[in-house]
Scaffold this motif. Structure first.
Motif, PDB file in Angstrom:
ATOM      1  N   LEU A 110     -15.224   7.951   2.505  1.00 27.25           N
ATOM      2  CA  LEU A 110     -15.599   6.890   1.576  1.00 27.25           C
ATOM      3  C   LEU A 110     -14.390   6.454   0.760  1.00 27.25           C
ATOM      4  O   LEU A 110     -13.656   7.284   0.215  1.00 27.25           O
ATOM      5  N   PRO A 111     -14.184   5.140   0.620  1.00 29.52           N
ATOM      6  CA  PRO A 111     -13.071   4.652  -0.195  1.00 29.52           C
ATOM      7  C   PRO A 111     -13.336   4.760  -1.680  1.00 29.52           C
ATOM      8  O   PRO A 111     -12.413   4.683  -2.487  1.00 29.52           O
ATOM      9  N   SER A 112     -14.583   4.916  -2.064  1.00 29.59           N
ATOM     10  CA  SER A 112     -14.926   5.060  -3.476  1.00 29.59           C
ATOM     11  C   SER A 112     -16.125   5.976  -3.571  1.00 29.59           C
ATOM     12  O   SER A 112     -16.872   6.164  -2.607  1.00 29.59           O
ATOM     13  N   SER A 113     -16.311   6.563  -4.721  1.00 29.00           N
ATOM     14  CA  SER A 113     -17.368   7.560  -4.879  1.00 29.00           C
ATOM     15  C   SER A 113     -18.493   7.008  -5.730  1.00 29.00           C
ATOM     16  O   SER A 113     -18.365   6.858  -6.935  1.00 29.00           O
ATOM     17  N   SER A 114     -19.582   6.669  -5.086  1.00 30.87           N
ATOM     18  CA  SER A 114     -20.769   6.305  -5.842  1.00 30.87           C
ATOM     19  C   SER A 114     -21.429   7.590  -6.340  1.00 30.87           C
ATOM     20  O   SER A 114     -21.165   8.682  -5.841  1.00 30.87           O
TER      21      SER A 114
ATOM     22  N   CYS B 206      -9.035   4.110   1.071  1.00 35.03           N
ATOM     23  CA  CYS B 206      -8.489   3.114   0.146  1.00 35.03           C
ATOM     24  C   CYS B 206      -9.410   1.896   0.064  1.00 35.03           C
ATOM     25  O   CYS B 206     -10.200   1.638   0.972  1.00 35.03           O
ATOM     26  N   PRO B 207      -9.269   1.100  -1.006  1.00 38.34           N
ATOM     27  CA  PRO B 207      -9.957  -0.195  -1.045  1.00 38.34           C
ATOM     28  C   PRO B 207      -9.372  -1.121   0.015  1.00 38.34           C
ATOM     29  O   PRO B 207      -8.349  -0.794   0.636  1.00 38.34           O
ATOM     30  N   PRO B 208      -9.983  -2.282   0.247  1.00 40.13           N
ATOM     31  CA  PRO B 208      -9.477  -3.189   1.291  1.00 40.13           C
ATOM     32  C   PRO B 208      -8.006  -3.555   1.127  1.00 40.13           C
ATOM     33  O   PRO B 208      -7.289  -3.716   2.113  1.00 40.13           O
ATOM     34  N   GLU B 209      -7.532  -3.709  -0.114  1.00 42.44           N
ATOM     35  CA  GLU B 209      -6.119  -3.942  -0.387  1.00 42.44           C
ATOM     36  C   GLU B 209      -5.623  -2.827  -1.299  1.00 42.44           C
ATOM     37  O   GLU B 209      -6.285  -2.472  -2.275  1.00 42.44           O
TER      38      GLU B 209
ATOM     39  N   THR C 126      -1.908  -0.302  -2.591  1.00 45.89           N
ATOM     40  CA  THR C 126      -0.466  -0.132  -2.667  1.00 45.89           C
ATOM     41  C   THR C 126      -0.050   1.063  -1.816  1.00 45.89           C
ATOM     42  O   THR C 126      -0.875   1.917  -1.457  1.00 45.89           O
ATOM     43  N   VAL C 127       1.241   1.139  -1.527  1.00 45.55           N
ATOM     44  CA  VAL C 127       1.756   2.306  -0.818  1.00 45.55           C
ATOM     45  C   VAL C 127       1.552   3.558  -1.662  1.00 45.55           C
ATOM     46  O   VAL C 127       1.294   4.640  -1.142  1.00 45.55           O
ATOM     47  N   GLY C 128       1.657   3.407  -2.977  1.00 47.70           N
ATOM     48  CA  GLY C 128       1.407   4.542  -3.855  1.00 47.70           C
ATOM     49  C   GLY C 128      -0.013   5.073  -3.725  1.00 47.70           C
ATOM     50  O   GLY C 128      -0.233   6.287  -3.734  1.00 47.70           O
ATOM     51  N   GLN C 129      -0.983   4.179  -3.626  1.00 45.74           N
ATOM     52  CA  GLN C 129      -2.365   4.619  -3.426  1.00 45.74           C
ATOM     53  C   GLN C 129      -2.538   5.319  -2.087  1.00 45.74           C
ATOM     54  O   GLN C 129      -3.258   6.312  -1.980  1.00 45.74           O
ATOM     55  N   LEU C 130      -1.888   4.786  -1.054  1.00 44.09           N
ATOM     56  CA  LEU C 130      -1.960   5.404   0.266  1.00 44.09           C
ATOM     57  C   LEU C 130      -1.316   6.788   0.245  1.00 44.09           C
ATOM     58  O   LEU C 130      -1.845   7.745   0.824  1.00 44.09           O
ATOM     59  N   ARG C 131      -0.177   6.901  -0.417  1.00 48.03           N
ATOM     60  CA  ARG C 131       0.485   8.203  -0.518  1.00 48.03           C
ATOM     61  C   ARG C 131      -0.397   9.215  -1.239  1.00 48.03           C
ATOM     62  O   ARG C 131      -0.450  10.403  -0.855  1.00 48.03           O
ATOM     63  N   ALA C 132      -1.111   8.769  -2.261  1.00 50.32           N
ATOM     64  CA  ALA C 132      -2.009   9.661  -2.991  1.00 50.32           C
ATOM     65  C   ALA C 132      -3.101  10.216  -2.082  1.00 50.32           C
ATOM     66  O   ALA C 132      -3.556  11.348  -2.265  1.00 50.32           O
TER      67      ALA C 132
END
Length: 238
Positions: free
Chosen positions: A95-99, A154-157, A159-165
């Motif tokens: 999941l890209p986000s946690s409901s 990740c969300p649809p868009e 950053t590389v920083g988010q991907l690295r996380a």
């Protein structure tokens, strides 16, 4: 003639506060009453396996769209379920986000918990769910090496920083920002740049990307040979 049951169980993973979390439910009824377990349930007589997995996922998370769901493995050891001979088909969902999870009819509670709570000799899980969870986590860790699966967190868009996380949370290790940025942005088809930027990582705005069309990373970004461990004092330039 011995009764034979078919179930689906879900390894549902997301990232919270920089760590990999799994969705677990607290069982309301025996067996294993009061124990944590993976979400799942019986497959209806007129139901296909993917349909059962999506139904259970939606019941527990209220999510169905934008979720990566793939079949993980089947588990059918005799005695794995005290109620009778049961084979379960396990699924991995990212999941890209946690409901906020909602407990189903056979559960008294549902929660996101760090996978380390269950995989390092901590809290027990009902049935053989500790093995299923471990297999699901390892599948996710391995697929990050050779596929763009990290973008599913990740969300649809992003950053590389988010991907690295994502990589850091799933692999459980720090990664050098500069080396990682170079590897993922130079992998043809891995990322698709947009014209937008975001300061979601803090600091100066960073370019936003979308997942590209690549299916397999070649060369892979491996845990053992990546050389991406962050040196002391490194800073993010993504």
């Amino acid at each position: 003639m011995q009764e034979f049951f078919v179930t689906v169980d879900l390894v549902v993973l997301t990232i919270l506060d920089g760590s990999l979390n799994a969705l677990v439910v607290k069982r309301k009824y025996p067996p294993f009453e009061g124990s944590w377990a993976l979400p799942g349930g019986y497959v209806a007589a007129d139901e296909d396996l993917p349909a059962a997995a999506y139904r259970e996922l939606e019941e527990e998370t209220n999510l169905r769209e934008g979720v990566h769901l793939e079949q993980l493995a089947s588990y059918g050891a005799p005695g794995r379920d005290p109620r009778g001979r049961t084979v379960t088909i396990a699924w991995l969902a990212l999941l890209p986000s946690s409901s906020d999870p909602s407990a189903g009819t056979d559960a008294s509670d549902a929660a996101w918990r760090p996978v380390t709570d269950f995989m390092e000799g901590g809290l027990p899980l009902a049935f053989d769910h500790a093995q299923i969870l471990a297999d699901g986590v390892e599948r996710a860790r391995a697929k990050l090496e050779y596929s763009p699966l990290a973008a599913a967190f990740c969300p649809p868009e992003f950053t590389v920083g988010q991907l690295r996380a994502v990589y850091e949370a799933v692999w459980g290790a720090p990664i050098d920002p500069r080396n990682f940025h170079r590897k993922v942005t130079h992998a043809p088809g891995f990322l698709e740049p947009t014209s937008q930027a975001s300061n979601v990582d803090g600091g100066r705005p960073a370019r936003l990307y979308r997942r590209g069309t690549l299916d397999l990373l070649n060369p892979p970004i491996t845990r053992a040979t990546t050389g991406l461990t962050a040196p002391q004092g490194s800073t993010d330039q993504s």
